[in-house]
Design a protein around this motif. Structure first.
Motif, PDB file in Angstrom:
ATOM      1  N   ASN A 241      -6.096  -6.948  -2.001  1.00 36.24           N
ATOM      2  CA  ASN A 241      -4.749  -6.542  -1.609  1.00 36.24           C
ATOM      3  C   ASN A 241      -4.736  -5.861  -0.255  1.00 36.24           C
ATOM      4  O   ASN A 241      -3.892  -6.155   0.602  1.00 36.24           O
ATOM      5  CB  ASN A 241      -4.159  -5.580  -2.652  1.00 36.24           C
ATOM      6  CG  ASN A 241      -3.689  -6.292  -3.903  1.00 36.24           C
ATOM      7  OD1 ASN A 241      -3.143  -7.377  -3.840  1.00 36.24           O
ATOM      8  ND2 ASN A 241      -3.904  -5.675  -5.053  1.00 36.24           N
TER       9      ASN A 241
ATOM     10  N   VAL B  48       2.753  -5.663  -4.496  1.00 42.02           N
ATOM     11  CA  VAL B  48       1.425  -5.181  -4.876  1.00 42.02           C
ATOM     12  C   VAL B  48       1.537  -3.944  -5.760  1.00 42.02           C
ATOM     13  O   VAL B  48       0.964  -3.873  -6.853  1.00 42.02           O
ATOM     14  CB  VAL B  48       0.573  -4.869  -3.625  1.00 42.02           C
ATOM     15  CG1 VAL B  48      -0.687  -4.093  -4.005  1.00 42.02           C
ATOM     16  CG2 VAL B  48       0.205  -6.149  -2.896  1.00 42.02           C
TER      17      VAL B  48
ATOM     18  N   HIS C 159       1.230  -4.340  -9.780  1.00 41.44           N
ATOM     19  CA  HIS C 159       0.012  -3.796 -10.383  1.00 41.44           C
ATOM     20  C   HIS C 159       0.336  -2.691 -11.379  1.00 41.44           C
ATOM     21  O   HIS C 159      -0.288  -2.596 -12.447  1.00 41.44           O
ATOM     22  CB  HIS C 159      -0.908  -3.266  -9.293  1.00 41.44           C
ATOM     23  CG  HIS C 159      -2.162  -2.645  -9.823  1.00 41.44           C
ATOM     24  ND1 HIS C 159      -2.985  -3.295 -10.726  1.00 41.44           N
ATOM     25  CD2 HIS C 159      -2.726  -1.430  -9.600  1.00 41.44           C
ATOM     26  CE1 HIS C 159      -4.008  -2.504 -11.031  1.00 41.44           C
ATOM     27  NE2 HIS C 159      -3.862  -1.371 -10.368  1.00 41.44           N
TER      28      HIS C 159
ATOM     29  N   GLN D 146      -1.493 -10.168  -8.639  1.00 45.66           N
ATOM     30  CA  GLN D 146      -2.199  -9.142  -9.410  1.00 45.66           C
ATOM     31  C   GLN D 146      -2.767  -9.695 -10.711  1.00 45.66           C
ATOM     32  O   GLN D 146      -3.768  -9.205 -11.224  1.00 45.66           O
ATOM     33  CB  GLN D 146      -1.262  -7.955  -9.702  1.00 45.66           C
ATOM     34  CG  GLN D 146      -0.599  -7.349  -8.486  1.00 45.66           C
ATOM     35  CD  GLN D 146      -1.534  -7.220  -7.291  1.00 45.66           C
ATOM     36  OE1 GLN D 146      -2.604  -6.618  -7.377  1.00 45.66           O
ATOM     37  NE2 GLN D 146      -1.142  -7.808  -6.163  1.00 45.66           N
TER      38      GLN D 146
ATOM     39  N   ASN E 167      -6.100 -11.147  -9.833  1.00 50.09           N
ATOM     40  CA  ASN E 167      -6.906 -10.265  -9.000  1.00 50.09           C
ATOM     41  C   ASN E 167      -7.852  -9.468  -9.902  1.00 50.09           C
ATOM     42  O   ASN E 167      -7.425  -8.548 -10.597  1.00 50.09           O
ATOM     43  CB  ASN E 167      -5.996  -9.318  -8.210  1.00 50.09           C
ATOM     44  CG  ASN E 167      -6.778  -8.353  -7.325  1.00 50.09           C
ATOM     45  OD1 ASN E 167      -8.010  -8.369  -7.295  1.00 50.09           O
ATOM     46  ND2 ASN E 167      -6.072  -7.502  -6.614  1.00 50.09           N
TER      47      ASN E 167
ATOM     48  N   ALA F 254      -7.694  -5.666  -9.752  1.00 50.15           N
ATOM     49  CA  ALA F 254      -6.517  -5.105 -10.417  1.00 50.15           C
ATOM     50  C   ALA F 254      -6.732  -5.040 -11.925  1.00 50.15           C
ATOM     51  O   ALA F 254      -6.334  -4.060 -12.580  1.00 50.15           O
ATOM     52  CB  ALA F 254      -5.285  -5.942 -10.084  1.00 50.15           C
TER      53      ALA F 254
END
Length: 200
Positions: free
Chosen positions: A25, A48, A52, A116, A119, A122
């Motif tokens: 990110n 983001v 998240h 996210q 990710n 995350a």
């Protein structure tokens, strides 16, 4: 049910450390800050932070149990996240001159929020927060809500730092050669991050 500093401070510290350290990110937000400035990167930034934080809340409510039931999902997310980062790196390498952005347009709120979910960093943060900091003596919904609130309050300024850093670099990268070198550096960082995610 009382909110104590002894509970909130460790959670806020963990969130701050994990949010401000380099990761997918923050690399993409820095690149977007260079390409578009802070204001135009704001939807990406909000995606983001809020995406998240919502992920953390849902994991606190029980979503994290899917990883206990199906541990192979960790590796699947690593491959999906790595592939996405390689695609972003390829796009950055295609940005050459001063008039060309590292991306054709800033990421939207929903694109950033959606990232996210693939990710791995995350997911590590979300599952760690749920397992370590969710108050055991609180009603589940109230505990998840408070943890999510702390995540938003701490995460947003931390990831903003990277966007602001990119926006400040923007003035120094007006020459095509410098911008090209910066894009190459960001692409290399994304490739390295992708490799680490898959290797783990």
């Amino acid at each position: 049910m009382t909110v104590s500093l002894s509970w909130m401070l460790p959670l806020a510290t963990y969130m701050a450390v994990m949010s401000i350290t380099p990761g997918p990110n923050n690399v993409m937000l820095t690149a977007s800050g260079v390409a578009f400035g802070y204001r135009r990167t704001l939807p990406h930034l909000l995606g983001v932070s809020l995406g998240h934080s919502a992920q953390i809340g849902l994991v606190c409510l029980g979503l994290g149990s899917v990883f206990v039931r199906w541990p192979w999902l960790h590796q699947l997310l690593a491959w999906a996240g790595g592939a996405y980062l390689l695609w972003m790196a390829w796009r950055m390498l295609g940005a050459g001159g001063a008039g060309e952005a590292a991306l054709q347009r800033p990421q939207s709120f929903w694109q950033a929020a959606g990232f996210q979910w693939i990710n791995p960093k995350a997911w590590v943060m979300a599952t760690s927060v749920a397992s370590l900091f969710l108050p055991p003596d609180w009603p589940l919904l109230a505990g998840a809500a408070w943890v999510t609130l702390v995540a938003v309050v701490v995460n947003y300024p931390c990831v903003s730092v990277w966007t602001l850093f990119g926006a400040m670099l923007r003035r120094a990268l007006t020459e095509p050669a410098r911008l090209r070198q910066f894009n190459q550096l960001m692409a290399a960082l994304l490739v390295g991050t992708a490799a680490m995610l898959v290797w783990r």
